[in-house]
Scaffold this motif. Structure first.
Motif, PDB file in Angstrom:
ATOM      1  N   ILE A   1       0.847  -1.196   0.000  1.00 19.79           N
ATOM      2  CA  ILE A   1       0.000   0.000   0.000  1.00 19.79           C
ATOM      3  C   ILE A   1       0.880   1.242   0.000  1.00 19.79           C
ATOM      4  O   ILE A   1       1.744   1.410   0.859  1.00 19.79           O
ATOM      5  CB  ILE A   1      -0.930   0.000   1.227  1.00 19.79           C
ATOM      6  CG1 ILE A   1      -1.889  -1.182   1.158  1.00 19.79           C
ATOM      7  CG2 ILE A   1      -1.698   1.309   1.310  1.00 19.79           C
ATOM      8  CD1 ILE A   1      -2.699  -1.384   2.404  1.00 19.79           C
ATOM      9  N   ASN A   2       0.652   2.111  -0.986  1.00 19.14           N
ATOM     10  CA  ASN A   2       1.451   3.336  -1.080  1.00 19.14           C
ATOM     11  C   ASN A   2       0.594   4.433  -1.698  1.00 19.14           C
ATOM     12  O   ASN A   2       0.774   4.801  -2.863  1.00 19.14           O
ATOM     13  CB  ASN A   2       2.717   3.101  -1.910  1.00 19.14           C
ATOM     14  CG  ASN A   2       3.642   4.309  -1.883  1.00 19.14           C
ATOM     15  OD1 ASN A   2       3.396   5.275  -1.162  1.00 19.14           O
ATOM     16  ND2 ASN A   2       4.706   4.269  -2.677  1.00 19.14           N
ATOM     17  N   ILE A   3      -0.325   4.978  -0.934  1.00 22.26           N
ATOM     18  CA  ILE A   3      -1.221   6.013  -1.413  1.00 22.26           C
ATOM     19  C   ILE A   3      -0.479   7.303  -1.710  1.00 22.26           C
ATOM     20  O   ILE A   3      -0.960   8.160  -2.458  1.00 22.26           O
ATOM     21  CB  ILE A   3      -2.349   6.263  -0.377  1.00 22.26           C
ATOM     22  CG1 ILE A   3      -3.432   7.191  -0.971  1.00 22.26           C
ATOM     23  CG2 ILE A   3      -1.791   6.814   0.907  1.00 22.26           C
ATOM     24  CD1 ILE A   3      -4.145   6.639  -2.153  1.00 22.26           C
ATOM     25  N   ASN A   4       0.735   7.459  -1.167  1.00 14.69           N
ATOM     26  CA  ASN A   4       1.520   8.678  -1.369  1.00 14.69           C
ATOM     27  C   ASN A   4       2.424   8.607  -2.596  1.00 14.69           C
ATOM     28  O   ASN A   4       3.172   9.548  -2.868  1.00 14.69           O
ATOM     29  CB  ASN A   4       2.363   8.970  -0.123  1.00 14.69           C
ATOM     30  CG  ASN A   4       1.492   9.278   1.088  1.00 14.69           C
ATOM     31  OD1 ASN A   4       0.530  10.024   0.986  1.00 14.69           O
ATOM     32  ND2 ASN A   4       1.831   8.676   2.224  1.00 14.69           N
ATOM     33  N   ASP A   5       2.363   7.515  -3.317  1.00 11.27           N
ATOM     34  CA  ASP A   5       3.148   7.367  -4.543  1.00 11.27           C
ATOM     35  C   ASP A   5       2.715   8.425  -5.557  1.00 11.27           C
ATOM     36  O   ASP A   5       1.533   8.543  -5.886  1.00 11.27           O
ATOM     37  CB  ASP A   5       2.935   5.956  -5.107  1.00 11.27           C
ATOM     38  CG  ASP A   5       3.798   5.672  -6.324  1.00 11.27           C
ATOM     39  OD1 ASP A   5       4.657   6.510  -6.652  1.00 11.27           O
ATOM     40  OD2 ASP A   5       3.600   4.611  -6.947  1.00 11.27           O
ATOM     41  N   LYS A   6       3.660   9.251  -6.038  1.00 12.81           N
ATOM     42  CA  LYS A   6       3.335  10.336  -6.971  1.00 12.81           C
ATOM     43  C   LYS A   6       3.931  10.146  -8.362  1.00 12.81           C
ATOM     44  O   LYS A   6       3.546  10.846  -9.299  1.00 12.81           O
ATOM     45  CB  LYS A   6       3.833  11.676  -6.400  1.00 12.81           C
ATOM     46  CG  LYS A   6       3.247  12.045  -5.037  1.00 12.81           C
ATOM     47  CD  LYS A   6       1.735  12.223  -5.102  1.00 12.81           C
ATOM     48  CE  LYS A   6       1.176  12.651  -3.746  1.00 12.81           C
ATOM     49  NZ  LYS A   6      -0.307  12.767  -3.763  1.00 12.81           N
ATOM     50  N   THR A   7       4.868   9.224  -8.493  1.00  9.81           N
ATOM     51  CA  THR A   7       5.504   9.002  -9.784  1.00  9.81           C
ATOM     52  C   THR A   7       4.557   8.264 -10.718  1.00  9.81           C
ATOM     53  O   THR A   7       4.032   7.208 -10.371  1.00  9.81           O
ATOM     54  CB  THR A   7       6.796   8.188  -9.624  1.00  9.81           C
ATOM     55  OG1 THR A   7       7.671   8.869  -8.720  1.00  9.81           O
ATOM     56  CG2 THR A   7       7.489   8.009 -10.963  1.00  9.81           C
ATOM     57  N   THR A   8       4.329   8.836 -11.893  1.00 10.56           N
ATOM     58  CA  THR A   8       3.366   8.239 -12.819  1.00 10.56           C
ATOM     59  C   THR A   8       4.031   7.765 -14.098  1.00 10.56           C
ATOM     60  O   THR A   8       5.078   8.267 -14.508  1.00 10.56           O
ATOM     61  CB  THR A   8       2.251   9.237 -13.183  1.00 10.56           C
ATOM     62  OG1 THR A   8       2.823  10.377 -13.830  1.00 10.56           O
ATOM     63  CG2 THR A   8       1.486   9.671 -11.943  1.00 10.56           C
ATOM     64  N   ASN A   9       3.385   6.788 -14.705  1.00 14.85           N
ATOM     65  CA  ASN A   9       3.828   6.254 -15.989  1.00 14.85           C
ATOM     66  C   ASN A   9       2.636   5.560 -16.621  1.00 14.85           C
ATOM     67  O   ASN A   9       1.497   5.738 -16.160  1.00 14.85           O
ATOM     68  CB  ASN A   9       5.018   5.299 -15.807  1.00 14.85           C
ATOM     69  CG  ASN A   9       5.902   5.240 -17.039  1.00 14.85           C
ATOM     70  OD1 ASN A   9       5.420   5.144 -18.160  1.00 14.85           O
ATOM     71  ND2 ASN A   9       7.214   5.310 -16.826  1.00 14.85           N
ATOM     72  N   THR A  10       2.881   4.764 -17.614  1.00  8.25           N
ATOM     73  CA  THR A  10       1.808   4.038 -18.293  1.00  8.25           C
ATOM     74  C   THR A  10       1.548   2.714 -17.599  1.00  8.25           C
ATOM     75  O   THR A  10       2.467   2.042 -17.136  1.00  8.25           O
ATOM     76  CB  THR A  10       2.195   3.788 -19.761  1.00  8.25           C
ATOM     77  OG1 THR A  10       2.405   5.032 -20.407  1.00  8.25           O
ATOM     78  CG2 THR A  10       1.090   3.043 -20.485  1.00  8.25           C
ATOM     79  N   CYS A  11       0.266   2.345 -17.518  1.00  6.47           N
ATOM     80  CA  CYS A  11      -0.125   1.035 -16.984  1.00  6.47           C
ATOM     81  C   CYS A  11      -0.691   0.207 -18.127  1.00  6.47           C
ATOM     82  O   CYS A  11      -1.637   0.619 -18.799  1.00  6.47           O
ATOM     83  CB  CYS A  11      -1.173   1.214 -15.882  1.00  6.47           C
ATOM     84  SG  CYS A  11      -1.722  -0.338 -15.120  1.00  6.47           S
ATOM     85  N   PHE A  12      -0.091  -0.959 -18.352  1.00  9.26           N
ATOM     86  CA  PHE A  12      -0.561  -1.854 -19.411  1.00  9.26           C
ATOM     87  C   PHE A  12      -1.533  -2.846 -18.800  1.00  9.26           C
ATOM     88  O   PHE A  12      -1.188  -3.637 -17.932  1.00  9.26           O
ATOM     89  CB  PHE A  12       0.623  -2.586 -20.045  1.00  9.26           C
ATOM     90  CG  PHE A  12       0.246  -3.412 -21.238  1.00  9.26           C
ATOM     91  CD1 PHE A  12       0.108  -2.834 -22.491  1.00  9.26           C
ATOM     92  CD2 PHE A  12       0.015  -4.778 -21.108  1.00  9.26           C
ATOM     93  CE1 PHE A  12      -0.252  -3.596 -23.586  1.00  9.26           C
ATOM     94  CE2 PHE A  12      -0.336  -5.544 -22.197  1.00  9.26           C
ATOM     95  CZ  PHE A  12      -0.469  -4.957 -23.447  1.00  9.26           C
ATOM     96  N   LEU A  13      -2.802  -2.808 -19.271  1.00 10.91           N
ATOM     97  CA  LEU A  13      -3.852  -3.628 -18.665  1.00 10.91           C
ATOM     98  C   LEU A  13      -4.793  -4.141 -19.741  1.00 10.91           C
ATOM     99  O   LEU A  13      -5.378  -3.366 -20.498  1.00 10.91           O
ATOM    100  CB  LEU A  13      -4.636  -2.808 -17.638  1.00 10.91           C
ATOM    101  CG  LEU A  13      -5.805  -3.495 -16.937  1.00 10.91           C
ATOM    102  CD1 LEU A  13      -5.294  -4.608 -16.017  1.00 10.91           C
ATOM    103  CD2 LEU A  13      -6.619  -2.490 -16.130  1.00 10.91           C
ATOM    104  N   ASN A  14      -4.933  -5.454 -19.819  1.00  8.37           N
ATOM    105  CA  ASN A  14      -5.869  -6.090 -20.752  1.00  8.37           C
ATOM    106  C   ASN A  14      -5.705  -5.587 -22.184  1.00  8.37           C
ATOM    107  O   ASN A  14      -6.676  -5.308 -22.892  1.00  8.37           O
ATOM    108  CB  ASN A  14      -7.306  -5.869 -20.294  1.00  8.37           C
ATOM    109  CG  ASN A  14      -7.599  -6.501 -18.950  1.00  8.37           C
ATOM    110  OD1 ASN A  14      -7.015  -7.533 -18.601  1.00  8.37           O
ATOM    111  ND2 ASN A  14      -8.474  -5.884 -18.183  1.00  8.37           N
ATOM    112  N   GLY A  15      -4.432  -5.454 -22.595  1.00 11.96           N
ATOM    113  CA  GLY A  15      -4.159  -5.053 -23.964  1.00 11.96           C
ATOM    114  C   GLY A  15      -4.252  -3.565 -24.216  1.00 11.96           C
ATOM    115  O   GLY A  15      -4.146  -3.128 -25.367  1.00 11.96           O
TER     116      GLY A  15
END
Length: 309
Positions: A252-266
């Motif tokens: 659990i890391n609700i304070n995570d601020k670094t963003t990128n792309t999430c690959f999900l279901n194609g």
């Protein structure tokens, strides 16, 4: 004035029976509005700007017409969708400003008409013709580019007043505030506004659609909301995502601020944090995805690839 988020990142929320959502992201917005989608978003739109192609035809001895708006502007298409959502199939509508001139064919007409609405589908308006001012007997197909003015569609209804078709949305201007899309949200996520001054305080809504119009970002909601303008009053926006990761290694890391792309279901989802992507059960980061493919772990990223050969 400050606003404090009391939500816990470790607490899952059941908004739909059997579906578990978990808090993934939070941010503060200053220009939020809850709106009745049709009556407020389109109240300043008084004229259409797109000229339709028009086809007259006869079916079972009844004169009918199709107004083709497939090449219309996105604003006009959204407006017409909302407009016709409030009409019954026997509602009367008026087509005005129908003066038409196709000089190469010597075709001149006035297609202003009184119509009975039948259906709006895929940006086509289907209607029965009650009367037309001056339609040529030699032509049934008329092209939008030859209308002298832009035809207008009118009726006696007021947008957003039909209770069975009301749509509600959360709106933020694209200029002067943050972007909803920066939260990495997708259709099916759940959004919540925490603001003690809001009549919708801490009510959770499922996201039904995400769009932009007239320099505004619009989150269409799955249920009714009280219309209100929260401009100038800080609001915490909490985003809950469907928990698809049952791994005991989920951190659990609700304070995570670094963003990128999430690959999900194609599909690639932009602006997700690693934690947010983990909750979705996706693969985080373009670099991570590329390296896994290069290292021949392609079946891990695309688990159905073996069935494609």
């Amino acid at each position: 004035m400050s606003v404090r988020n009391t939500k816990s990142g470790s607490v899952s929320q059941n908004t739909t029976p059997g579906v578990v959502y978990t808090l993934a992201r939070s941010d503060i917005f200053y220009f939020l509005q809850f709106i009745n989608y049709e009556s407020e978003l389109y109240k300043n739109i008084s004229t259409l700007t797109s000229k339709p192609n028009v086809v007259f035809y006869t079916e079972n001895s009844v004169n009918k017409v199709i107004l083709d708006y497939t090449s219309g502007s996105p604003t006009d298409k959204n407006y017409l969708k909302s407009f016709f959502a409030g009409l019954n199939q026997t509602s009367g509508i008026t087509l005005s400003s129908g003066s038409y001139l196709e000089e190469a064919k010597g075709l001149e007409a006035d297609l202003s008409s009184n119509l009975t609405f039948s259906e709006f589908k895929n940006n086509y308006v289907f209607a029965t013709v009650n009367s037309t001012t001056d339609k040529s007997t030699s032509a049934d197909i008329y092209y939008g580019k030859y209308f002298i003015d832009t035809p207008q569609i009118m009726s006696g209804i007021t947008l957003g007043q039909n209770a069975s078709t009301k749509r509600y949305a959360l709106l933020s201007p694209s200029v002067g505030d943050k972007f909803f899309t920066n939260l990495g949200l997708i259709i099916g996520d759940v959004i919540e506004v925490v603001n003690p001054n809001s009549q919708n305080n801490s009510v959770r809504f499922e996201i039904m659609n995400i769009s932009s119009l007239n320099n505004k970002e619009i989150i269409e909601l799955n249920k009714s909301a009280i219309s209100e303008n929260l401009t100038g009053s800080p609001s915490i926006v909490n985003l809950y995502v469907k928990l698809n990761n049952t791994s005991s290694n989920l951190v659990i890391n609700i304070n995570d601020k670094t963003t990128n792309t999430c690959f999900l279901n194609g599909k690639l989802i932009n602006n997700n944090t690693n934690y947010q992507c983990d909750l979705r059960g996706g693969v985080f980061g373009r670099n991570t995805l590329s390296s896994r493919i290069i290292n021949n772990n392609i079946t891990t990223v695309f688990p159905n690839i073996s069935n494609m050969t």
